[in-house]
Design a protein around this motif. Structure first.
Motif, short mmCIF file in Angstrom:
data_model
loop_
_atom_site.label_atom_id
_atom_site.label_comp_id
_atom_site.label_asym_id
_atom_site.label_seq_id
_atom_site.Cartn_x
_atom_site.Cartn_y
_atom_site.Cartn_z
N ILE A 44 0.92 -1.10 0.18
CA ILE A 44 -0.04 -0.05 0.04
C ILE A 44 0.97 1.12 0.04
O ILE A 44 1.63 1.54 1.06
CB ILE A 44 -0.87 -0.11 1.19
N TYR A 45 0.88 2.01 -1.22
CA TYR A 45 2.05 3.13 -1.39
C TYR A 45 1.04 4.29 -1.15
O TYR A 45 -0.06 4.53 -1.80
CB TYR A 45 2.48 3.02 -2.62
N ILE A 46 1.42 5.35 -0.34
CA ILE A 46 0.82 6.60 -0.19
C ILE A 46 1.73 7.72 -0.21
O ILE A 46 2.63 7.76 0.62
CB ILE A 46 0.05 6.73 1.09
N ALA A 47 1.66 8.64 -1.01
CA ALA A 47 2.35 9.94 -1.12
C ALA A 47 1.60 11.01 -0.46
O ALA A 47 0.52 11.47 -1.20
CB ALA A 47 2.83 10.33 -2.47
N THR A 48 2.01 11.46 0.68
CA THR A 48 1.04 12.12 1.61
C THR A 48 0.71 13.64 0.98
O THR A 48 -0.41 14.03 0.98
CB THR A 48 1.37 12.19 2.92
N GLU A 49 1.84 14.34 0.68
CA GLU A 49 1.56 15.81 0.17
C GLU A 49 0.99 15.96 -1.02
O GLU A 49 -0.15 16.99 -1.07
CB GLU A 49 2.93 16.42 0.17
N ASN A 50 1.22 15.17 -2.08
CA ASN A 50 0.29 15.34 -3.36
C ASN A 50 -0.70 14.29 -3.47
O ASN A 50 -1.31 14.25 -4.69
CB ASN A 50 1.27 15.45 -4.63
N ARG A 51 -1.15 13.67 -2.57
CA ARG A 51 -2.28 12.72 -2.33
C ARG A 51 -2.25 11.75 -3.45
O ARG A 51 -3.44 11.64 -4.03
CB ARG A 51 -3.52 13.85 -2.37
N LYS A 52 -1.20 10.98 -3.65
CA LYS A 52 -1.36 10.01 -4.44
C LYS A 52 -1.14 8.48 -4.04
O LYS A 52 -0.48 8.57 -2.80
CB LYS A 52 -0.05 10.13 -5.38
N MET A 53 -1.76 7.36 -4.54
CA MET A 53 -1.59 6.28 -3.76
C MET A 53 -1.99 5.12 -4.90
O MET A 53 -2.61 5.68 -5.86
CB MET A 53 -2.79 6.23 -2.71
N ALA A 54 -1.24 3.86 -4.58
CA ALA A 54 -1.60 2.81 -5.48
C ALA A 54 -1.27 1.46 -4.29
O ALA A 54 -0.80 1.55 -3.49
CB ALA A 54 -0.41 2.69 -6.27
N VAL A 55 -2.18 0.38 -4.50
CA VAL A 55 -2.19 -0.68 -4.17
C VAL A 55 -1.74 -1.77 -5.13
O VAL A 55 -2.26 -1.89 -6.25
CB VAL A 55 -3.38 -1.05 -3.30
N ILE A 56 -0.79 -2.65 -4.83
CA ILE A 56 -0.23 -3.49 -5.71
C ILE A 56 0.03 -4.83 -5.15
O ILE A 56 0.47 -4.86 -3.82
CB ILE A 56 0.92 -3.09 -6.67
N GLY A 57 -0.12 -5.83 -5.69
CA GLY A 57 0.07 -7.30 -5.31
C GLY A 57 1.09 -7.98 -6.20
O GLY A 57 1.07 -7.85 -7.33
N ASP A 58 2.04 -8.77 -5.56
CA ASP A 58 2.77 -9.57 -6.39
C ASP A 58 2.22 -10.62 -7.42
O ASP A 58 0.86 -10.84 -7.07
CB ASP A 58 3.78 -10.44 -5.54
N ALA A 59 2.70 -11.45 -8.11
CA ALA A 59 2.20 -12.01 -9.28
C ALA A 59 1.09 -13.08 -8.61
O ALA A 59 0.20 -13.40 -9.13
CB ALA A 59 3.18 -12.73 -10.03
N GLY A 60 1.38 -13.73 -7.52
CA GLY A 60 0.62 -14.84 -6.81
C GLY A 60 -0.64 -14.26 -6.53
O GLY A 60 -1.64 -14.98 -6.91
N ILE A 61 -0.70 -13.27 -5.62
CA ILE A 61 -2.02 -12.72 -5.16
C ILE A 61 -2.51 -11.85 -6.33
O ILE A 61 -4.12 -12.12 -6.55
CB ILE A 61 -1.70 -11.95 -4.02
#
Length: 123
Positions: A44-61
């Motif tokens: 779970i990736y969050i860049a707080t000041e410019n309010r960007k986020m992404a959620v990624i899972g590896d190949a298996g999940i």
């Protein structure tokens, strides 16, 4: 994580220059999340000041859940953040991801914690 062989990490940084997904993929590799035995790490990736986020899972999940699932988690995070409930939103995202990992990659007696569980930061 006690109910699954999967791994969940949260990474916070101030600013994301460019696309959040591209940055999240770089952080995923830097944190070694692609090195789990069953390829079941989630970031779970969050860049707080410019309010960007992404959620990624590896190949298996990712193979089990697909891109729509990650998009749904991000939409939930965005919604809670806009309401001012950042902690609640982050907790809900972690719990939801954990439940999916528990379903698809249940804990086994020989499991070991493959990754550091702390939140990572970059200012």
């Amino acid at each position: 994580e006690k109910n699954t062989s999967g791994e969940i990490r949260v990474h916070l940084e101030s600013i994301c220059w460019g696309d959040a997904m591209t940055r999240a993929q770089k952080v995923f590799k830097k944190l070694g999340m692609h090195q789990t035995k069953e390829q079941n790490g989630i970031l779970i990736y969050i860049a707080t000041e410019n309010r960007k986020m992404a959620v990624i899972g590896d190949a298996g999940i990712h193979k089990k859940l697909g891109a729509e699932y990650w998009d749904k988690i991000v939409l939930g995070l965005v919604s809670k953040f806009k309401e001012g409930h950042k902690g609640e939103g982050l907790a809900a995202a972690i719990i939801d991801c954990g439940n999916q990992l528990k379903h698809h990659f249940p804990y086994a007696s020989d499991d070991r914690n493959e990754l550091n569980d702390s939140i990572s930061f970059k200012s």
